[in-house]
Design a protein around this motif. Structure first.
Motif, short mmCIF file in Angstrom:
data_model
loop_
_atom_site.label_atom_id
_atom_site.label_comp_id
_atom_site.label_asym_id
_atom_site.label_seq_id
_atom_site.Cartn_x
_atom_site.Cartn_y
_atom_site.Cartn_z
N HIS A 37 -4.61 -1.07 10.79
CA HIS A 37 -3.27 -0.60 11.14
C HIS A 37 -2.57 0.17 10.02
O HIS A 37 -1.45 0.62 10.18
CB HIS A 37 -2.39 -1.80 11.53
N GLY A 38 -3.21 0.32 8.88
CA GLY A 38 -2.54 0.91 7.74
C GLY A 38 -2.46 2.42 7.78
O GLY A 38 -3.25 3.10 8.42
N GLY A 39 -1.46 2.92 7.05
CA GLY A 39 -1.34 4.35 6.86
C GLY A 39 -2.37 4.83 5.85
O GLY A 39 -2.95 4.04 5.10
N PHE A 40 -2.62 6.12 5.82
CA PHE A 40 -3.64 6.72 4.97
C PHE A 40 -2.99 7.37 3.76
O PHE A 40 -2.04 8.13 3.90
CB PHE A 40 -4.41 7.77 5.78
N GLU A 41 -3.51 7.07 2.55
CA GLU A 41 -3.04 7.71 1.32
C GLU A 41 -4.25 8.18 0.52
O GLU A 41 -5.09 7.38 0.13
CB GLU A 41 -2.27 6.72 0.45
N PRO A 42 -4.39 9.48 0.26
CA PRO A 42 -5.46 9.95 -0.61
C PRO A 42 -5.21 9.44 -2.03
O PRO A 42 -4.06 9.35 -2.46
CB PRO A 42 -5.38 11.46 -0.54
N VAL A 43 -6.26 9.08 -2.76
CA VAL A 43 -6.12 8.56 -4.12
C VAL A 43 -6.77 9.50 -5.13
O VAL A 43 -6.14 9.89 -6.11
CB VAL A 43 -6.74 7.14 -4.24
N ALA A 44 -8.03 9.84 -4.93
CA ALA A 44 -8.74 10.68 -5.90
C ALA A 44 -9.95 11.31 -5.24
O ALA A 44 -10.44 10.83 -4.22
CB ALA A 44 -9.18 9.83 -7.10
N GLN A 46 -13.64 13.70 -6.58
CA GLN A 46 -14.40 14.35 -7.65
C GLN A 46 -15.77 14.68 -7.10
O GLN A 46 -16.54 13.79 -6.76
CB GLN A 46 -14.51 13.41 -8.84
N GLY A 47 -16.08 15.95 -6.97
CA GLY A 47 -17.37 16.35 -6.43
C GLY A 47 -17.60 15.75 -5.04
O GLY A 47 -16.81 15.97 -4.13
N SER A 48 -18.63 14.94 -4.92
CA SER A 48 -18.97 14.31 -3.64
C SER A 48 -18.38 12.92 -3.49
O SER A 48 -18.79 12.15 -2.62
CB SER A 48 -20.49 14.21 -3.51
N ALA A 49 -17.40 12.56 -4.32
CA ALA A 49 -16.76 11.25 -4.25
C ALA A 49 -15.31 11.41 -3.78
O ALA A 49 -14.62 12.34 -4.19
CB ALA A 49 -16.78 10.56 -5.60
N VAL A 50 -14.88 10.50 -2.95
CA VAL A 50 -13.50 10.50 -2.48
C VAL A 50 -13.00 9.06 -2.39
O VAL A 50 -13.77 8.15 -2.07
CB VAL A 50 -13.37 11.21 -1.10
N ALA A 51 -11.74 8.87 -2.74
CA ALA A 51 -11.12 7.55 -2.64
C ALA A 51 -9.82 7.69 -1.86
O ALA A 51 -9.07 8.66 -2.05
CB ALA A 51 -10.84 6.97 -4.02
N PHE A 52 -9.58 6.73 -1.00
CA PHE A 52 -8.33 6.69 -0.26
C PHE A 52 -7.89 5.25 -0.11
O PHE A 52 -8.63 4.32 -0.39
CB PHE A 52 -8.44 7.39 1.10
N ARG A 53 -6.66 5.08 0.32
CA ARG A 53 -6.07 3.77 0.47
C ARG A 53 -5.50 3.65 1.87
O ARG A 53 -4.96 4.61 2.40
CB ARG A 53 -4.96 3.62 -0.57
N ARG A 54 -5.64 2.48 2.45
CA ARG A 54 -4.98 2.14 3.72
C ARG A 54 -3.89 1.13 3.36
O ARG A 54 -4.16 0.14 2.69
CB ARG A 54 -5.96 1.54 4.72
N VAL A 55 -2.65 1.39 3.78
CA VAL A 55 -1.52 0.55 3.42
C VAL A 55 -0.78 0.12 4.68
O VAL A 55 -0.43 0.95 5.52
CB VAL A 55 -0.54 1.31 2.49
N ASP A 56 -0.57 -1.19 4.79
CA ASP A 56 0.22 -1.75 5.89
C ASP A 56 1.19 -2.75 5.26
O ASP A 56 0.82 -3.89 4.97
CB ASP A 56 -0.70 -2.45 6.90
N GLY A 57 2.41 -2.28 4.99
CA GLY A 57 3.38 -3.13 4.29
C GLY A 57 2.87 -3.42 2.89
O GLY A 57 2.57 -2.52 2.12
#
Length: 105
Positions: A37-44, A46-57
């Motif tokens: 149920h969380g919202g999406f936040e890009p974090v970082a 680099q090349g073929s790596a990606v990090a994101f965050r899901r936040v719900d409260g």
């Protein structure tokens, strides 16, 4: 045709490491509301790596995906490793080749 349920009881799934990974990730999704149920936040990235965050409260789950052949360190990513191939160290996450991490942020 119509979509079918995942074949949990098939010999392939029950004896294959991918089946174990799917079971573990599914269990994490059920335990942590932000996965579903969380919202999406890009974090970082680099090349073929990606990090994101899901936040719900106050619930925050980090996800790191990497499609490269050598380990990579992704700066600005932190948290406790819940699942995956890698580690979190000062300043970032180290992810194994073709790896992924799920983090309690």
């Amino acid at each position: 045709g119509c979509r079918k349920a995942f074949p949990w009881d098939s010999p392939f799934v029950s004896s294959h490491p991918v089946g174990d990974a799917i079971r573990q990730i599914t269990a994490l999704r059920r335990r942590h509301r932000a996965h579903e149920h969380g919202g999406f936040e890009p974090v970082a990235s680099q090349g073929s790596a990606v990090a994101f965050r899901r936040v719900d409260g106050r619930n925050r789950i980090g996800v790191v995906l990497y499609l490269g052949g050598r380990s990579v360190r992704l700066q600005g990513v932190g948290g406790k490793v819940l699942w995956g191939q890698g580690s979190v160290e000062t300043g970032g996450a180290k992810v194994a080749p073709w790896g992924a991490l799920i983090l309690l942020d």
